[in-house]
Design a protein around this motif. Sequence first.
Motif, PDB file in Angstrom:
ATOM      1  N   VAL A   1      -2.410   4.073   6.553  1.00  8.70           N
ATOM      2  CA  VAL A   1      -1.206   3.272   6.827  1.00  8.70           C
ATOM      3  C   VAL A   1      -0.081   3.827   5.961  1.00  8.70           C
ATOM      4  CG1 VAL A   1      -0.193   0.960   6.775  1.00  8.70           C
ATOM      5  CG2 VAL A   1      -2.614   1.222   7.346  1.00  8.70           C
ATOM      6  N   ILE A   2       1.014   4.227   6.603  1.00  2.25           N
ATOM      7  CA  ILE A   2       2.157   4.759   5.851  1.00  2.25           C
ATOM      8  C   ILE A   2       3.104   3.604   5.547  1.00  2.25           C
ATOM      9  CG2 ILE A   2       4.012   6.479   5.837  1.00  2.25           C
ATOM     10  CD1 ILE A   2       2.558   7.881   8.177  1.00  2.25           C
ATOM     11  N   GLY A   3       3.247   3.271   4.263  1.00  2.00           N
ATOM     12  CA  GLY A   3       4.137   2.175   3.865  1.00  2.00           C
ATOM     13  C   GLY A   3       3.344   0.900   3.626  1.00  2.00           C
ATOM     14  N   ALA A   4       3.639   0.235   2.515  1.00  7.09           N
ATOM     15  CA  ALA A   4       2.978  -1.056   2.233  1.00  7.09           C
ATOM     16  C   ALA A   4       4.040  -2.142   2.113  1.00  7.09           C
ATOM     17  CB  ALA A   4       2.135  -0.969   0.974  1.00  7.09           C
ATOM     18  N   GLY A   5       4.920  -2.204   3.112  1.00 11.96           N
ATOM     19  CA  GLY A   5       5.830  -3.341   3.236  1.00 11.96           C
ATOM     20  C   GLY A   5       5.034  -4.468   3.875  1.00 11.96           C
TER      21      GLY A   5
ATOM     22  N   VAL B   1      -9.581   1.693   4.699  1.00  9.30           N
ATOM     23  CA  VAL B   1      -8.129   1.867   4.906  1.00  9.30           C
ATOM     24  C   VAL B   1      -7.467   2.406   3.642  1.00  9.30           C
ATOM     25  CG1 VAL B   1      -5.985   0.700   5.581  1.00  9.30           C
ATOM     26  CG2 VAL B   1      -8.180  -0.146   6.445  1.00  9.30           C
ATOM     27  N   VAL B   2      -6.569   3.368   3.842  1.00  6.54           N
ATOM     28  CA  VAL B   2      -5.714   3.836   2.739  1.00  6.54           C
ATOM     29  C   VAL B   2      -4.281   3.484   3.106  1.00  6.54           C
ATOM     30  CG1 VAL B   2      -4.773   5.888   1.604  1.00  6.54           C
ATOM     31  CG2 VAL B   2      -7.217   5.720   1.994  1.00  6.54           C
ATOM     32  N   CYS B   3      -3.611   2.863   2.152  1.00 10.49           N
ATOM     33  CA  CYS B   3      -2.221   2.462   2.393  1.00 10.49           C
ATOM     34  C   CYS B   3      -1.361   3.213   1.379  1.00 10.49           C
ATOM     35  CB  CYS B   3      -2.167   0.947   2.175  1.00 10.49           C
ATOM     36  SG  CYS B   3      -0.755   0.165   2.857  1.00 10.49           S
ATOM     37  N   ILE B   4      -0.371   3.944   1.864  1.00 12.73           N
ATOM     38  CA  ILE B   4       0.430   4.780   0.953  1.00 12.73           C
ATOM     39  C   ILE B   4       1.831   4.195   0.804  1.00 12.73           C
ATOM     40  CG2 ILE B   4       1.208   7.137   0.473  1.00 12.73           C
ATOM     41  CD1 ILE B   4      -0.860   8.077   2.603  1.00 12.73           C
ATOM     42  N   GLU B   5       2.208   3.934  -0.427  1.00  9.42           N
ATOM     43  CA  GLU B   5       3.504   3.296  -0.702  1.00  9.42           C
ATOM     44  C   GLU B   5       4.100   3.936  -1.955  1.00  9.42           C
ATOM     45  OE1 GLU B   5       5.486   0.849   0.638  1.00  9.42           O
ATOM     46  OE2 GLU B   5       6.758   0.697  -1.145  1.00  9.42           O
ATOM     47  N   PRO B   6       5.373   4.334  -1.942  1.00  7.51           N
ATOM     48  CA  PRO B   6       5.953   4.947  -3.150  1.00  7.51           C
ATOM     49  C   PRO B   6       5.927   3.993  -4.342  1.00  7.51           C
ATOM     50  CG  PRO B   6       7.476   5.089  -1.285  1.00  7.51           C
ATOM     51  CD  PRO B   6       6.346   4.218  -0.857  1.00  7.51           C
ATOM     52  N   GLN B   7       5.963   4.554  -5.534  1.00  6.33           N
ATOM     53  CA  GLN B   7       5.983   3.749  -6.761  1.00  6.33           C
ATOM     54  C   GLN B   7       7.162   2.773  -6.715  1.00  6.33           C
ATOM     55  OE1 GLN B   7       3.428   4.332  -8.920  1.00  6.33           O
ATOM     56  NE2 GLN B   7       4.093   2.488  -9.978  1.00  6.33           N
ATOM     57  N   GLN B   8       8.285   3.279  -6.276  1.00  6.72           N
ATOM     58  CA  GLN B   8       9.493   2.450  -6.174  1.00  6.72           C
ATOM     59  C   GLN B   8       9.787   2.239  -4.694  1.00  6.72           C
ATOM     60  OE1 GLN B   8      11.384   1.508  -9.021  1.00  6.72           O
ATOM     61  NE2 GLN B   8      12.515   0.218  -7.585  1.00  6.72           N
ATOM     62  N   ALA B   9       9.729   0.966  -4.237  1.00 11.98           N
ATOM     63  CA  ALA B   9       9.962   0.695  -2.812  1.00 11.98           C
ATOM     64  C   ALA B   9      11.337   1.227  -2.395  1.00 11.98           C
ATOM     65  CB  ALA B   9       9.877  -0.792  -2.533  1.00 11.98           C
ATOM     66  N   VAL B  10      11.444   1.677  -1.153  1.00  5.09           N
ATOM     67  CA  VAL B  10      12.670   2.297  -0.668  1.00  5.09           C
ATOM     68  C   VAL B  10      13.833   1.294  -0.649  1.00  5.09           C
ATOM     69  CG1 VAL B  10      13.708   3.327   1.423  1.00  5.09           C
ATOM     70  CG2 VAL B  10      11.472   4.104   0.619  1.00  5.09           C
ATOM     71  N   ARG B  11      13.527   0.019  -0.365  1.00  3.78           N
ATOM     72  CA  ARG B  11      14.583  -1.009  -0.297  1.00  3.78           C
ATOM     73  C   ARG B  11      14.052  -2.281  -0.971  1.00  3.78           C
ATOM     74  NH1 ARG B  11      15.274  -3.065   5.630  1.00  3.78           N
ATOM     75  NH2 ARG B  11      13.774  -4.644   5.011  1.00  3.78           N
ATOM     76  N   PRO B  12      14.916  -2.998  -1.725  1.00  5.52           N
ATOM     77  CA  PRO B  12      14.413  -4.257  -2.284  1.00  5.52           C
ATOM     78  C   PRO B  12      14.016  -5.194  -1.144  1.00  5.52           C
ATOM     79  CG  PRO B  12      16.760  -3.963  -2.790  1.00  5.52           C
ATOM     80  CD  PRO B  12      16.322  -2.765  -2.032  1.00  5.52           C
ATOM     81  N   PRO B  13      12.975  -6.018  -1.325  1.00  4.10           N
ATOM     82  CA  PRO B  13      12.533  -6.855  -0.203  1.00  4.10           C
ATOM     83  C   PRO B  13      13.605  -7.833   0.242  1.00  4.10           C
ATOM     84  CG  PRO B  13      11.413  -7.483  -2.234  1.00  4.10           C
ATOM     85  CD  PRO B  13      12.193  -6.258  -2.539  1.00  4.10           C
TER      86      PRO B  13
ATOM     87  N   GLN C   1      -9.116  -7.069  -1.470  1.00  3.47           N
ATOM     88  CA  GLN C   1      -9.878  -6.694  -0.275  1.00  3.47           C
ATOM     89  C   GLN C   1     -10.503  -5.300  -0.421  1.00  3.47           C
ATOM     90  OE1 GLN C   1     -10.581  -8.545   2.466  1.00  3.47           O
ATOM     91  NE2 GLN C   1     -11.603  -6.775   3.376  1.00  3.47           N
ATOM     92  N   GLY C   2     -10.087  -4.573  -1.466  1.00  2.00           N
ATOM     93  CA  GLY C   2     -10.646  -3.241  -1.697  1.00  2.00           C
ATOM     94  C   GLY C   2      -9.931  -2.139  -0.933  1.00  2.00           C
ATOM     95  N   ILE C   3      -8.749  -2.435  -0.431  1.00  4.62           N
ATOM     96  CA  ILE C   3      -7.970  -1.405   0.285  1.00  4.62           C
ATOM     97  C   ILE C   3      -7.414  -0.424  -0.752  1.00  4.62           C
ATOM     98  CG2 ILE C   3      -5.840  -1.045   1.631  1.00  4.62           C
ATOM     99  CD1 ILE C   3      -6.431  -3.967   2.744  1.00  4.62           C
ATOM    100  N   THR C   4      -7.515   0.866  -0.455  1.00  5.19           N
ATOM    101  CA  THR C   4      -6.998   1.850  -1.409  1.00  5.19           C
ATOM    102  C   THR C   4      -5.478   1.936  -1.271  1.00  5.19           C
ATOM    103  OG1 THR C   4      -9.036   3.075  -1.059  1.00  5.19           O
ATOM    104  CG2 THR C   4      -7.247   4.258  -2.174  1.00  5.19           C
ATOM    105  N   LEU C   5      -4.800   1.570  -2.337  1.00  2.00           N
ATOM    106  CA  LEU C   5      -3.337   1.637  -2.327  1.00  2.00           C
ATOM    107  C   LEU C   5      -2.922   2.862  -3.132  1.00  2.00           C
ATOM    108  CD1 LEU C   5      -0.759   0.048  -1.490  1.00  2.00           C
ATOM    109  CD2 LEU C   5      -0.821  -0.981  -3.748  1.00  2.00           C
ATOM    110  N   VAL C   6      -2.307   3.807  -2.464  1.00  2.00           N
ATOM    111  CA  VAL C   6      -1.918   5.053  -3.131  1.00  2.00           C
ATOM    112  C   VAL C   6      -0.425   4.996  -3.423  1.00  2.00           C
ATOM    113  CG1 VAL C   6      -1.766   7.565  -2.847  1.00  2.00           C
ATOM    114  CG2 VAL C   6      -3.717   6.319  -1.922  1.00  2.00           C
TER     115      VAL C   6
END
Length: 447
Positions: free
Chosen positions: A14-18, A35-47, A130-135
């Motif tokens: 999954v690209i992005g963990a929004g 599942v692997v979910c990839i999210e940058p250290q710093q989110a692209v936009r504040p929520p 849930q044990g999802i790998t968050l990268v």
Amino acid sequence: MPNQAPSTSCDVTVIGAGLSGKAAALHLSRAGLKVVCIEPQQAVRPPVGESLDWSAPALFEQLGLSQENLLASNIATWKKHVTLKMRDGCDVHYVPSTWLGGRPFHVNLFTLHVERTQLDGEILKMVVDQGITLVRDRVIDIDIDIESDGKKIRSVRTEGGQRFISPWFIDTSGMGTPLVARKFNLPAVQYGPTKVAMWTYFKVSQQVEGTTLYMDALPTEYLEWIWEIPVSTATVSVGYIAPGAAVKAKRDQGLSIDDIFQQHLMQFPHFEPRLQQMANGSVHVNVTSFRCRVHLQCAGPNWLLAGEAAALVDPMTSNGVTAALRQASEAAALILKYRKRGELPGHARKSYSSRIVQMAKFFNEGIEKIVYEPQVRNRIGLGIAGEAYTSPAWSMNVVYARLSPPGLFATLILGAMLGFFRVSAAICYWYCGLNKSSVAKQECRIE
Ligand SMILES: Cc1cc2nc3c(=O)[nH]c(=O)nc-3n(C[C@H](O)[C@H](O)[C@H](O)COP(=O)(O)OP(=O)(O)OC[C@H]3O[C@@H](n4cnc5c(N)ncnc54)[C@H](O)[C@@H]3O)c2cc1C
């Protein structure tokens, strides 16, 4: 050199963990997939995205977040109505009729406002538990599977030099970096001009109820508006949306984002006490620009787009969160259904794309033609234009929820209903354009 990067295998990347990324990852992982979910250290936009549509609470419930718990933990407040306040002192309330809550409809009459930082944190905790790998990395490129005539994704590569290989991919990277869309050169339709949103949070001593939109609809101009949303008992989110060109003109005059934000809020006396908080420098104004659009193809043989990566609907529709959660759930369900087959059949791709496209067209065309552009609202008044837009928009989300799970037949029914409303809006727009010189009517109930 892609093949030299250290690689990780999983069932779904999954690209992005929004919101949509985390929701899709949860659905898939709970069904037993790695599942692997990839999210940058710093989110692209504040929520952002705090005033929910009436269908959103049921979608949060599916994730395991009940309305009661969200309210009890002060992550959410009730949204029982929407108020439109105009600068001339008129206001209009949009409240679903109580008879819709009874038999045979049983429609949810209340929804929620949410504090997004806390809500996103809560869902992130569920993802980790849930044990999802968050990268913590940023996807920068996609490798195509050559054996699939260039239609399938084989792996994604990150800025940190990692490579993720999986049979399935979901792109939920939001509006900023449409990686999959760019790779496959997916066509898109855009709506309205580029807009700029500025928003911040103010402390309030008295709790505010309901979403309030503040507008000053000038007869010749594209609409600018302000939202006020009580995200908790003690905090309101206040935002201002304007066409990018109008903001650029003010920036060219030397005004800062804070100046432009304050200048617009000052037009409404209601914001005076809020603006005093800005004077002591403790308030930070967030800013983002966006253009509403939808990709006409949102799924391929082993990939799907979900959330704002698929379609960006105007914030005034309060439909972004519902769409993100719904698409995440549908994308996950499709992967689970066709997992053994190894790819999505054509009809599943088409109907998934069609539902996203139809809904995005309906919301974006409706709000542009009926509310943002002056043609219709000049003729019928902003209050009635708001009503004319809100009722079908609210009903269509209810219809969508009732048709779920959406198969091919349900997709056709949905498409026909959405098409009817879109054609009605187009006819209304055309008719109002026939006599542009007619005097603008101001129809509203003064409270
Ligand atoms: C100003 C504004 C106001 C809004 N108001 C409302 C509202 O009142 N109600 C409502 O329902 N909706 C609203 N929305 C819409 C709502 O915010 C979104 O639809 C919702 O948050 C769902 O987003 P998403 O998960 O699709 O994308 P996002 O929440 O943007 O998540 C995308 C994620 O992908 C990550 N990402 C980006 N690029 C990469 C990459 N290359 N590699 C890995 N990860 C990446 C980002 O860091 C981000 O975390 C609003 C939107 C805007 C812009």
